[in-house]
Structure formats: C-alpha cells, structure tokens
Design a protein around this motif. Sequence first.
Motif, PDB file in Angstrom:
ATOM      1  N   GLU A  31       0.804  -1.211   0.000  1.00  0.00           N
ATOM      2  CA  GLU A  31       0.000   0.000   0.000  1.00  0.00           C
ATOM      3  C   GLU A  31       0.844   1.270   0.000  1.00  0.00           C
ATOM      4  O   GLU A  31       0.318   2.358  -0.206  1.00  0.00           O
ATOM      5  CB  GLU A  31      -0.977  -0.014   1.175  1.00  0.00           C
ATOM      6  N   ASP A  32       2.156   1.133   0.224  1.00  0.00           N
ATOM      7  CA  ASP A  32       3.033   2.303   0.151  1.00  0.00           C
ATOM      8  C   ASP A  32       3.212   2.792  -1.275  1.00  0.00           C
ATOM      9  O   ASP A  32       3.549   3.945  -1.510  1.00  0.00           O
ATOM     10  CB  ASP A  32       4.405   1.970   0.734  1.00  0.00           C
ATOM     11  N   SER A  33       2.985   1.903  -2.259  1.00  0.00           N
ATOM     12  CA  SER A  33       3.299   2.282  -3.636  1.00  0.00           C
ATOM     13  C   SER A  33       2.366   1.654  -4.658  1.00  0.00           C
ATOM     14  O   SER A  33       1.605   2.339  -5.341  1.00  0.00           O
ATOM     15  CB  SER A  33       4.749   1.891  -3.956  1.00  0.00           C
ATOM     16  N   LEU A  36      -1.595  -3.294  -4.472  1.00  0.00           N
ATOM     17  CA  LEU A  36      -2.042  -4.535  -5.091  1.00  0.00           C
ATOM     18  C   LEU A  36      -3.480  -4.863  -4.675  1.00  0.00           C
ATOM     19  O   LEU A  36      -3.950  -4.404  -3.641  1.00  0.00           O
ATOM     20  CB  LEU A  36      -1.121  -5.688  -4.690  1.00  0.00           C
ATOM     21  N   THR A  37      -4.129  -5.673  -5.457  1.00  0.00           N
ATOM     22  CA  THR A  37      -5.497  -6.087  -5.125  1.00  0.00           C
ATOM     23  C   THR A  37      -5.559  -7.532  -4.651  1.00  0.00           C
ATOM     24  O   THR A  37      -6.612  -8.001  -4.239  1.00  0.00           O
ATOM     25  CB  THR A  37      -6.415  -5.936  -6.348  1.00  0.00           C
ATOM     26  N   GLY A 197      -3.381 -15.190  -4.219  1.00  0.00           N
ATOM     27  CA  GLY A 197      -4.563 -14.725  -4.922  1.00  0.00           C
ATOM     28  C   GLY A 197      -5.696 -14.297  -4.012  1.00  0.00           C
ATOM     29  O   GLY A 197      -6.734 -13.846  -4.494  1.00  0.00           O
ATOM     30  N   THR A 198      -5.509 -14.425  -2.694  1.00  0.00           N
ATOM     31  CA  THR A 198      -6.514 -13.910  -1.767  1.00  0.00           C
ATOM     32  C   THR A 198      -6.700 -12.421  -2.043  1.00  0.00           C
ATOM     33  O   THR A 198      -5.741 -11.668  -2.099  1.00  0.00           O
ATOM     34  CB  THR A 198      -6.084 -14.122  -0.304  1.00  0.00           C
ATOM     35  N   GLU A 202     -11.165 -10.096   0.645  1.00  0.00           N
ATOM     36  CA  GLU A 202     -11.176 -11.307   1.465  1.00  0.00           C
ATOM     37  C   GLU A 202     -10.162 -11.256   2.605  1.00  0.00           C
ATOM     38  O   GLU A 202     -10.242 -12.043   3.553  1.00  0.00           O
ATOM     39  CB  GLU A 202     -10.857 -12.529   0.594  1.00  0.00           C
ATOM     40  N   LEU A 203      -9.219 -10.329   2.489  1.00  0.00           N
ATOM     41  CA  LEU A 203      -8.047 -10.388   3.365  1.00  0.00           C
ATOM     42  C   LEU A 203      -8.354 -10.112   4.829  1.00  0.00           C
ATOM     43  O   LEU A 203      -7.816 -10.772   5.715  1.00  0.00           O
ATOM     44  CB  LEU A 203      -6.982  -9.401   2.857  1.00  0.00           C
ATOM     45  N   ASN A 204      -9.218  -9.146   5.114  1.00  0.00           N
ATOM     46  CA  ASN A 204      -9.517  -8.826   6.508  1.00  0.00           C
ATOM     47  C   ASN A 204      -9.994 -10.047   7.279  1.00  0.00           C
ATOM     48  O   ASN A 204      -9.517 -10.338   8.381  1.00  0.00           O
ATOM     49  CB  ASN A 204     -10.572  -7.726   6.592  1.00  0.00           C
ATOM     50  N   ASN A 205     -10.944 -10.773   6.713  1.00  0.00           N
ATOM     51  CA  ASN A 205     -11.468 -11.941   7.416  1.00  0.00           C
ATOM     52  C   ASN A 205     -10.484 -13.095   7.406  1.00  0.00           C
ATOM     53  O   ASN A 205     -10.412 -13.874   8.373  1.00  0.00           O
ATOM     54  CB  ASN A 205     -12.803 -12.365   6.810  1.00  0.00           C
TER      55      ASN A 205
END
Length: 214
Positions: A31-33, A36-37, A197-198, A202-205
């Motif tokens: 997230e600094d640059s 990504l998703t 690929g997560t 979806e990542l928080n959970n």
Amino acid sequence: ILNIENIDEYNALNAIQKDLADYFRYLVLWEDSNDLTIIQKWGSPMKIFLDGNISAQYRTTVQNVIDEYNALFNLGDFSISLVDNLADSNNHLYFGETADIEELWPDMFEIIDGKTYNGYAMTRGVNNTLNNSRIWISSEVASLFKHELGHALGLGHSNKCDSESSFMCSTISPENDFLDSEKEIIRFLYHEDMTPGTTAEELNNAVGNLILLH
C-alpha cells in the motif's frame, strides 16, 4: 444442539489485533506504492544461489538471516535454503557493484542506474504464486539482505519508520530489524491456509481468522 454461526472475523478482533490485521494488509498489498489487489507468495521452497564477491563472513550472515526467517515459517511447509548451483536455484543473489548488473541483468540495471540503491529485488510468478527471484546486494549489512529478501517473499515497504525501525523501511540502517508484529505477519502470510490470490476484500477476514485461531 450445535449452532454454527458465520461471523465477521475482522470485527471480532480487539483494537491491537485490528492494528496487526491492518498492518498485514499494508505490507502484503504494497500500500506504500503499488496498491495490489491480491496477495502474492511463494508456493514452493525458495532455493538461493550466492553469486559474485561472496566472502565467508557474508555467507554466514546470509545463512543467519535465512535461519531467522525459517523460524517464522512454522505454520506451513515453506522454507528457504542455500544451493551450490545456479541450475538448482530459484533465487539468484548477486553481491557486487551497481555496474556489475548492467551486463548481468540489464532490466534491473535500468531501474538502479543513477539511483542510491544498495540492493534491489525482482520476483516473478504465475497466477499470483511467486516462483523466481533475483536479488542484487552491494553491502554486507545483514539488515539489507533481510530487507530485500522480504521484498522477494512478497512484502512492500513499511510505514513504521519514524518511531519504530522496521526491517522493511525504504531507508534502513544496521539497527533495522523484524518488529514483533512483522514476525506474526510473516507467519500468517506463509500459513498453509493463506492462499496466493486472496483478494483485498477477502483479506480482513482471512487474517482475522488466523489471528483468532493462533
């Protein structure tokens, strides 16, 4: 009677745990640059071939850093090791000057030429699974190799650099090292249940679930 309830794992976390989950997102989604998703990680063990002007002392430094990382991969089957031949490797580490990279890796040289970098990592993969990396190092400082190896493993730069000396700060010194939260992040990133690929959604959970279980 057994009642099964689907919960929002992230919202079940306390404030400290949410900070850990948020920092996980920051590092693994770069997230600094790049922002990504999806997350990217290695799907098979990393095998490093040391090349260039490698002293016996630096080989020991590299092995010590590898040992520190391997101690964190205790929730899955990923590992890092040194190999004696380039053909057996999937991570080519070259120790030398910037000028050496012009002929060895022209694409990397275009990025580092004229800059003040002391190291650089480029990693590739297929379907979000990393499988090949090149690392250039020009200093024997352990924190530099730890930093570039972090990039090769899928981590972006840290935002914990003013009051904390993260090993993933964009500018590092010999004192920079793993923060306790970063040790947990590496463990969770290479947990067997954290799949390449997560998505960001979806990542928080996914992370919240791992935090609650461990």
